[in-house]
Design an enzyme around this catalytic site. Sequence first.
Site, PDB file in Angstrom:
ATOM      1  N   GLU A  60       0.795  -1.227   0.000  1.00  0.00           N
ATOM      2  CA  GLU A  60       0.000   0.000   0.000  1.00  0.00           C
ATOM      3  C   GLU A  60       0.833   1.286   0.000  1.00  0.00           C
ATOM      4  O   GLU A  60       0.799   2.072   0.961  1.00  0.00           O
ATOM      5  CB  GLU A  60      -0.981   0.002   1.177  1.00  0.00           C
ATOM      6  CG  GLU A  60      -2.047  -1.074   1.061  1.00  0.00           C
ATOM      7  CD  GLU A  60      -3.196  -0.899   2.053  1.00  0.00           C
ATOM      8  OE1 GLU A  60      -3.133   0.025   2.908  1.00  0.00           O
ATOM      9  OE2 GLU A  60      -4.151  -1.678   1.982  1.00  0.00           O
ATOM     10  N   GLU A  76      -6.057  -8.261   0.444  1.00  0.00           N
ATOM     11  CA  GLU A  76      -6.706  -7.809   1.678  1.00  0.00           C
ATOM     12  C   GLU A  76      -8.161  -7.500   1.386  1.00  0.00           C
ATOM     13  O   GLU A  76      -8.472  -6.811   0.410  1.00  0.00           O
ATOM     14  CB  GLU A  76      -6.014  -6.564   2.248  1.00  0.00           C
ATOM     15  CG  GLU A  76      -4.598  -6.789   2.744  1.00  0.00           C
ATOM     16  CD  GLU A  76      -4.023  -5.565   3.450  1.00  0.00           C
ATOM     17  OE1 GLU A  76      -4.819  -4.699   3.870  1.00  0.00           O
ATOM     18  OE2 GLU A  76      -2.791  -5.487   3.578  1.00  0.00           O
TER      19      GLU A  76
END
Length: 431
Positions: free
Chosen positions: A235, A346
């Site tokens: 991320e 995720e």
Amino acid sequence: MYAGVLLFLACPFFAAAWLPGEHKQIFARSGVDLFNRSSLHEHGLIERSLPSIGNTVKVRGVNLGSYFVVENWMASTVFSSLDCDSQSEFDCVSSLQDQAKADKDFQGHWESWLTADDFKKMASYGLNTVRIPVGYWFLESLVDSSEHFPRGGEKYLDQAVQWAKDAGLYVIIELHGAPGAQATDAFTGQLNPSPGFYDNYNYDRACKWLEWMTNKAHTHPAYINTVGMIGLVNEPVRIGDSRYPNAQAQTDSMRSQYYPRAWTTIRNKEAALSISKDGQLHIQMMDKKWNSGDPNEFLPDRTFWHAAYDDHQYVKYTDAKVSHQGYLDFSCKDDRSGNWPVIVGEWSLSVNSDVEHNSDWDPNNDANKDFYRKWFAAQIMAYEKGQAIGWCFWSWSTSGLNDPRWDYQKGIDAGIILKNIDDAYTIGACS
């Protein structure tokens, strides 16, 4: 090698990279290959495949969140038990002002958060993969004197990979906390006021970490034929995120400088170890849907990539209509196609923060459980179709949060996560 849905042999870009069940079989200590349908039938075990994909299964996994990178929001009892009122590991260790105590305290966490039985339980639920978030500080030689992290974690990482190997689970290890912090979030292990990752000094440190991890993947007995994928950074900043006014320049730097260097570092290490192309690791980057730019733009050796991509999809943060049917409709139509092959690394069952504590959304209320089971199924189907080759739920364990929408084990116990994952295709979630 089994013929499977990924059809690697038909695509020269991916022909010699490997994924579990496709190019290498991942065996439990008992000798059972949990990625192979015939082996499962032979031993009377849960079948982890879909009717249409032959002998090979999709990646069906779970994250080991807050095992090696503790996040207070999902593991509040960890920091409270260490007497540090902190949001990140850096802050916790700093506040203790005693490195030896911090090391001992965190080792207590690593010893107790998971056991070998957790990995056996994962396999019993039909999971075949674990994604392990790790911080750069696990290679302790990289840590500067001004940086404060717990020490001694490497042996516990090795132990976790061994437990995964014993259970027959495939392992993805990803650089969750990068040097300097790739974002202003506690998942990086620190709360820097601005991301410090995007410079040559920290790229160099990250590449040293990747070289170290690549070496372990090919030489450590627990890692060989278990760890098949390394994530370059979790991320990074996103273009358009108001928190990051320099995101365009930072992502340009990451893609043009860090990604090629990281790629070359891993491949050069594999060459030095005489690893054949068939045995090389998959190298994972954030999918272009993450909005950090095209991950492939500056990669070397574009005719032989061995690449994989990471896609995160938390529906609670999307524009999905906030109703049970709205969430089902959104996920039933969701298409995670982008770069290929992509794993939705995720996701969760958490809902919009404005309603998550309302009785109509309470996951422990029997009236809502059918919705959550169907929404779990809808997401499963979305993340196993098209260019998406599977998923890893966030997360396996939580503490203090007490919300089964974020916790796979609690979700099973609450009856909102399907114990037999294949039931996702038969309960009518999208009919």
